[in-house]
Design an enzyme around this catalytic site. Structure first.
Site, mmCIF file in Angstrom:
data_model
loop_
_atom_site.group_PDB
_atom_site.id
_atom_site.type_symbol
_atom_site.label_atom_id
_atom_site.label_comp_id
_atom_site.label_asym_id
_atom_site.label_seq_id
_atom_site.Cartn_x
_atom_site.Cartn_y
_atom_site.Cartn_z
ATOM 1 N N ASP A 10 0.858 -1.180 0.000
ATOM 2 C CA ASP A 10 0.000 0.000 0.000
ATOM 3 C C ASP A 10 0.904 1.243 0.000
ATOM 4 O O ASP A 10 2.078 1.156 0.383
ATOM 5 C CB ASP A 10 -0.874 -0.056 1.257
ATOM 6 C CG ASP A 10 -1.732 1.166 1.400
ATOM 7 O OD1 ASP A 10 -2.422 1.531 0.438
ATOM 8 O OD2 ASP A 10 -1.690 1.787 2.486
ATOM 9 N N ASP A 12 -0.278 5.212 0.558
ATOM 10 C CA ASP A 12 -0.602 6.247 1.562
ATOM 11 C C ASP A 12 -0.444 5.673 2.971
ATOM 12 O O ASP A 12 -1.012 4.625 3.282
ATOM 13 C CB ASP A 12 -2.056 6.727 1.405
ATOM 14 C CG ASP A 12 -2.270 7.586 0.168
ATOM 15 O OD1 ASP A 12 -1.481 8.516 -0.044
ATOM 16 O OD2 ASP A 12 -3.237 7.327 -0.576
HETATM 17 MG MG LIG Z 1 -2.772 3.270 3.329
#
Ligand SMILES: [Mg+2]
Length: 274
Positions: A10, A12
């Site tokens: 992932d 962010d």
């Molecule tokens: Mg995230």
């Protein structure tokens, strides 16, 4: 963690907060290279295109290929293309509350995209309304989306995240946009991104990986970790984003297989290879 050949990572809250990279970002990718660990970057954020992420990573000194980036915008376009068959895609008008990422992915599939003016001034109606995060969203976007949904359009959400981590703390995300439109129309959306299966399947396909040799690395228990578990992957939570140690202690779901403060700590563990 020796068995891991692939990571689905992932972005962010794992690699950066807004425009600020986490410490040790470039070194983390050096470690993956040295350890011959393949990776795909998978984000629920539908606002940017893969090329825009490639450029952002390059600014932080990290070189990746566009094919190494899977966004919920791409997963949403895939879902639309599959779910509207056998109707020719060119006959299904789409209205988008969202940014470049969704526009590009849906346009590339061949769907006609209606504008706010098409809906509000020319009386046209979309058969599908797709909603994703977009920092420049306006009231007119929400209004035109609601008009189409009130007239029977399918309501699709690119991802469920109600907020996202920023330099200022959590800010309203796509899930908050979905809640606004749901409140206004009484219609609940079909939501595509993590924890749904589509993004994990696409990432595994690109990695040529299996659930046995692949881990999901993320900062959210309810999307990254829950979805990774459901896909049968090894799961790694980093505490540099949304989910905290307190949330982990209180979580009802299955715990992640590993927990690290951040990707610097994860890199150290991968270097030791145990
Ligand atoms: Mg995230």
């Amino acid at each position: 963690m020796k068995h891991l050949r692939n990571l689905i990572i992932d972005m962010d809250g794992v690699l950066w907060h807004g425009d600020t990279a986490v410490p040790g970002l470039a070194d983390f990718f050096k470690t993956l290279h040295q350890q011959q660990i393949n990776f795909v970057l998978a984000t629920n954020n539908a606002s940017k295109t893969p090329d825009q992420y490639v450029a952002k990573l390059a600014r932080f000194g990290v070189s990746v290929a566009p094919a190494q980036i899977v966004t919920s915008a791409i997963a949403t376009a895939d879902f639309l293309a599959t779910s509207t068959a056998p109707a020719p895609l060119a006959t299904v008008d789409v209205f988008i509350v969202g940014g470049d990422g969704l526009h590009q992915a849906i346009q590339q599939r061949g769907f006609p995209i209606l504008s706010v003016a098409d809906v509000m001034e020319r009386g046209r109606r979309a058969q599908v309304v797709v909603v994703g995060f977009w920092p420049d969203v306006t009231y007119a976007d929400f209004a035109a989306g609601a008009v189409c949904i009130n007239d029977g359009a399918r309501f699709i959400g690119a991802n469920p995240d109600v907020n996202y981590p920023s330099e200022w703390g959590p800010l309203p995300g796509a899930g908050a946009f979905l809640a606004l439109i749901q409140a206004a129309t009484g219609v609940s959306p079909t939501v595509i991104g993590k924890p749904g299966a589509i993004m994990f399947q696409e990432a595994l396909r690109r990695l040529d990986g299996t659930p046995e040799n692949t881990a999901m690395v993320g900062d959210r228990l309810n999307t990254d970790i829950a979805g990774g578990k459901a896909a049968g992957l090894h799961t790694i939570l980093v505490l540099s984003g949304i989910s905290t140690r307190e949330a982990l202690a209180q979580a009802n779901g299955q715990p992640p297989d590993d927990v690290f403060v951040d990707i610097m700590e994860l890199a150290k563990r991968l270097e030791h290879g145990d």
